[in-house]
Design a protein around this motif. Structure first.
Motif, PDB file in Angstrom:
ATOM      1  N   LEU A 182      -1.090  -3.850  -4.559  1.00 25.19           N
ATOM      2  CA  LEU A 182      -0.255  -3.046  -3.671  1.00 25.19           C
ATOM      3  C   LEU A 182       1.114  -3.693  -3.454  1.00 25.19           C
ATOM      4  O   LEU A 182       2.150  -3.031  -3.539  1.00 25.19           O
ATOM      5  CB  LEU A 182      -0.959  -2.845  -2.326  1.00 25.19           C
ATOM      6  CG  LEU A 182      -2.291  -2.076  -2.381  1.00 25.19           C
ATOM      7  CD1 LEU A 182      -2.910  -1.990  -0.993  1.00 25.19           C
ATOM      8  CD2 LEU A 182      -2.084  -0.678  -2.951  1.00 25.19           C
ATOM      9  N   GLY A 183       1.102  -5.001  -3.187  1.00 25.05           N
ATOM     10  CA  GLY A 183       2.366  -5.691  -2.971  1.00 25.05           C
ATOM     11  C   GLY A 183       3.216  -5.742  -4.223  1.00 25.05           C
ATOM     12  O   GLY A 183       4.433  -5.586  -4.171  1.00 25.05           O
ATOM     13  N   GLY A 184       2.560  -5.971  -5.378  1.00 28.10           N
ATOM     14  CA  GLY A 184       3.297  -6.031  -6.629  1.00 28.10           C
ATOM     15  C   GLY A 184       3.990  -4.728  -6.962  1.00 28.10           C
ATOM     16  O   GLY A 184       5.145  -4.715  -7.407  1.00 28.10           O
ATOM     17  N   ARG A 185       3.298  -3.621  -6.726  1.00 27.96           N
ATOM     18  CA  ARG A 185       3.899  -2.316  -7.018  1.00 27.96           C
ATOM     19  C   ARG A 185       5.025  -1.996  -6.033  1.00 27.96           C
ATOM     20  O   ARG A 185       6.115  -1.569  -6.430  1.00 27.96           O
ATOM     21  CB  ARG A 185       2.821  -1.235  -6.959  1.00 27.96           C
ATOM     22  CG  ARG A 185       3.342   0.172  -7.265  1.00 27.96           C
ATOM     23  CD  ARG A 185       3.940   0.257  -8.653  1.00 27.96           C
ATOM     24  NE  ARG A 185       4.404   1.612  -8.953  1.00 27.96           N
ATOM     25  CZ  ARG A 185       5.069   1.925 -10.062  1.00 27.96           C
ATOM     26  NH1 ARG A 185       5.355   0.984 -10.952  1.00 27.96           N
ATOM     27  NH2 ARG A 185       5.453   3.166 -10.292  1.00 27.96           N
ATOM     28  N   LEU A 186       4.770  -2.200  -4.749  1.00 24.40           N
ATOM     29  CA  LEU A 186       5.805  -1.936  -3.750  1.00 24.40           C
ATOM     30  C   LEU A 186       7.026  -2.817  -3.972  1.00 24.40           C
ATOM     31  O   LEU A 186       8.177  -2.366  -3.848  1.00 24.40           O
ATOM     32  CB  LEU A 186       5.245  -2.163  -2.339  1.00 24.40           C
ATOM     33  CG  LEU A 186       4.319  -1.075  -1.793  1.00 24.40           C
ATOM     34  CD1 LEU A 186       3.663  -1.553  -0.494  1.00 24.40           C
ATOM     35  CD2 LEU A 186       5.087   0.217  -1.549  1.00 24.40           C
ATOM     36  N   GLY A 234       2.306  -9.478  -0.638  1.00 24.52           N
ATOM     37  CA  GLY A 234       1.013  -8.838  -0.419  1.00 24.52           C
ATOM     38  C   GLY A 234      -0.101  -9.840  -0.214  1.00 24.52           C
ATOM     39  O   GLY A 234      -0.963  -9.671   0.658  1.00 24.52           O
ATOM     40  N   VAL A 235      -0.090 -10.924  -0.989  1.00 30.51           N
ATOM     41  CA  VAL A 235      -1.127 -11.953  -0.859  1.00 30.51           C
ATOM     42  C   VAL A 235      -0.972 -12.708   0.458  1.00 30.51           C
ATOM     43  O   VAL A 235      -1.974 -13.026   1.121  1.00 30.51           O
ATOM     44  CB  VAL A 235      -1.069 -12.925  -2.050  1.00 30.51           C
ATOM     45  CG1 VAL A 235      -1.975 -14.124  -1.821  1.00 30.51           C
ATOM     46  CG2 VAL A 235      -1.486 -12.199  -3.332  1.00 30.51           C
ATOM     47  N   ALA A 275      -3.308 -13.476   6.103  1.00 30.84           N
ATOM     48  CA  ALA A 275      -3.308 -13.255   7.551  1.00 30.84           C
ATOM     49  C   ALA A 275      -4.517 -12.424   7.972  1.00 30.84           C
ATOM     50  O   ALA A 275      -5.167 -12.713   8.989  1.00 30.84           O
ATOM     51  CB  ALA A 275      -2.011 -12.556   7.965  1.00 30.84           C
ATOM     52  N   LEU A 276      -4.837 -11.399   7.183  1.00 35.39           N
ATOM     53  CA  LEU A 276      -6.002 -10.568   7.495  1.00 35.39           C
ATOM     54  C   LEU A 276      -7.295 -11.367   7.354  1.00 35.39           C
ATOM     55  O   LEU A 276      -8.219 -11.222   8.160  1.00 35.39           O
ATOM     56  CB  LEU A 276      -6.033  -9.345   6.562  1.00 35.39           C
ATOM     57  CG  LEU A 276      -4.850  -8.370   6.696  1.00 35.39           C
ATOM     58  CD1 LEU A 276      -4.952  -7.283   5.629  1.00 35.39           C
ATOM     59  CD2 LEU A 276      -4.821  -7.754   8.093  1.00 35.39           C
ATOM     60  N   TYR A 284      -9.566  -8.988  -1.020  1.00 36.60           N
ATOM     61  CA  TYR A 284      -8.327  -8.884  -0.249  1.00 36.60           C
ATOM     62  C   TYR A 284      -7.125  -9.320  -1.090  1.00 36.60           C
ATOM     63  O   TYR A 284      -6.055  -8.692  -1.046  1.00 36.60           O
ATOM     64  CB  TYR A 284      -8.411  -9.747   1.011  1.00 36.60           C
ATOM     65  CG  TYR A 284      -9.098  -9.091   2.179  1.00 36.60           C
ATOM     66  CD1 TYR A 284      -8.384  -8.726   3.319  1.00 36.60           C
ATOM     67  CD2 TYR A 284     -10.469  -8.833   2.161  1.00 36.60           C
ATOM     68  CE1 TYR A 284      -9.013  -8.132   4.404  1.00 36.60           C
ATOM     69  CE2 TYR A 284     -11.108  -8.239   3.227  1.00 36.60           C
ATOM     70  CZ  TYR A 284     -10.372  -7.890   4.350  1.00 36.60           C
ATOM     71  OH  TYR A 284     -11.008  -7.289   5.426  1.00 36.60           O
ATOM     72  N   ILE A 285      -7.285 -10.399  -1.833  1.00 39.67           N
ATOM     73  CA  ILE A 285      -6.181 -10.912  -2.639  1.00 39.67           C
ATOM     74  C   ILE A 285      -5.845  -9.940  -3.766  1.00 39.67           C
ATOM     75  O   ILE A 285      -4.664  -9.699  -4.064  1.00 39.67           O
ATOM     76  CB  ILE A 285      -6.526 -12.298  -3.198  1.00 39.67           C
ATOM     77  CG1 ILE A 285      -6.575 -13.312  -2.056  1.00 39.67           C
ATOM     78  CG2 ILE A 285      -5.511 -12.740  -4.249  1.00 39.67           C
ATOM     79  CD1 ILE A 285      -7.107 -14.673  -2.456  1.00 39.67           C
ATOM     80  N   ALA A 286      -6.868  -9.358  -4.397  1.00 34.12           N
ATOM     81  CA  ALA A 286      -6.623  -8.384  -5.466  1.00 34.12           C
ATOM     82  C   ALA A 286      -5.835  -7.195  -4.929  1.00 34.12           C
ATOM     83  O   ALA A 286      -4.881  -6.718  -5.571  1.00 34.12           O
ATOM     84  CB  ALA A 286      -7.953  -7.925  -6.058  1.00 34.12           C
ATOM     85  N   MET A 287      -6.187  -6.713  -3.749  1.00 34.03           N
ATOM     86  CA  MET A 287      -5.456  -5.603  -3.151  1.00 34.03           C
ATOM     87  C   MET A 287      -4.020  -6.014  -2.810  1.00 34.03           C
ATOM     88  O   MET A 287      -3.078  -5.239  -2.983  1.00 34.03           O
ATOM     89  CB  MET A 287      -6.178  -5.118  -1.880  1.00 34.03           C
ATOM     90  CG  MET A 287      -7.510  -4.428  -2.139  1.00 34.03           C
ATOM     91  SD  MET A 287      -7.342  -2.913  -3.140  1.00 34.03           S
ATOM     92  CE  MET A 287      -7.818  -3.543  -4.765  1.00 34.03           C
TER      93      MET A 287
END
Length: 265
Positions: free
Chosen positions: A65-69, A103-104, A109-110, A58-61
């Motif tokens: 994703l958050g880093g790119r956005l 993102g992290v 939260a998830l 989850y953290i890797a995603m």
């Protein structure tokens, strides 16, 4: 000083190329997993290996994703408007720490919902190892000769190959590695070694990272497409980090004020 000529490609196997920058991400994730695994194995930790594995995914995603956005929205939104598909061209580079942080935080939260745990029990458990990833990531930036600093006359200033001006500059990537990586990791790891009020460790990370990033921004060259935002000194990195310091300090104060147990000093 002469910039060390390090090939950005660590390993080449036919058409396959493995870059040092990508390896730095791997080192950060594996190192963080190993340290968290050690704490998981302590008696009464409340965590299992299976939960740790899910956490890492989850953290890797969240980071990717958050880093790119975050980079697209905070640093190059105009280019995104001109070509929305550029958002998916991750191989061209462009990641933002602040976007990755969002993102992290979303991933926490998830995970809290998935594990049935409180939000800060997860956040306070994970954030002490985050500086490890930040530190090795900045080493990757240095090897790539990117995100260099402002012109400098200091004896350790370097001329980076990608700098068309060809002037000596602060190796600001190494400054960030030391402050956001080594120093912040030491502070958080030692602080979190004893029980703390819920949210205090996460708040300290916000304060520590925010102050470190603001300090380094005075030596780091602002992004070319943005430049200085105001007064010839404010940068996007500063603008995004100031709220982290304020919110982090408020979290620490709130955590200790609402903690009903005796807290180790």
């Amino acid at each position: 000083m002469t910039f060390p000529q390090i090939d950005p490609v660590a390993v080449s196997i036919g058409p396959l190329q493995i870059h040092w920058y990508g390896l730095m991400y791997l080192v950060g994730f594996v190192g963080g997993w190993w340290l968290l695994k050690r704490r998981t194995e302590r008696a009464g930790s409340g965590w299992t290996r299976e939960q740790l594995s899910d956490m890492l995914f989850y953290i890797a995603m969240g980071v990717i994703l958050g880093g790119r956005l975050g980079y697209v929205l905070f640093y190059n939104f105009g280019k995104f408007l001109d070509n929305p598909l550029w958002l998916f061209e991750v191989w061209t580079g462009g990641m933002s720490f602040h976007g990755g942080a969002i993102g992290v935080l979303t991933a926490f939260a998830l995970l809290a919902r998935k594990f049935g745990k409180r939000y800060f029990s997860i956040a306070d458990f994970v954030v002490p190892v985050v500086p490890m990833g930040l530190g090795v990531g900045r080493l990757g930036n240095f090897i790539n000769g990117e995100l260099w600093g402002r012109p400098s006359e200091m004896p350790w200033a370097m001329i980076f190959p990608s700098d068309r001006m060809g002037v000596p500059r602060h190796p600001s990537q190494l400054y960030e590695c030391l402050l956001e990586g080594v120093l912040l990791f030491a502070v958080l790891w030692l602080y979190s070694a004893k029980p703390r009020p819920a949210g205090a460790v996460t708040g300290l990370f916000g304060v520590g990272y925010g102050l470190s990033r603001i300090c380094v921004e005075f030596f780091r060259e602002p992004d070319a497409q943005l430049g200085y935002l105001a007064g010839g000194w404010l940068t996007m990195g500063m603008l995004l980090s100031i709220p982290m310091v304020v919110i982090g300090a408020a979290m620490i104060a709130w955590a200790y004020r609402h903690d009903t147990r005796r807290v180790s000093a």
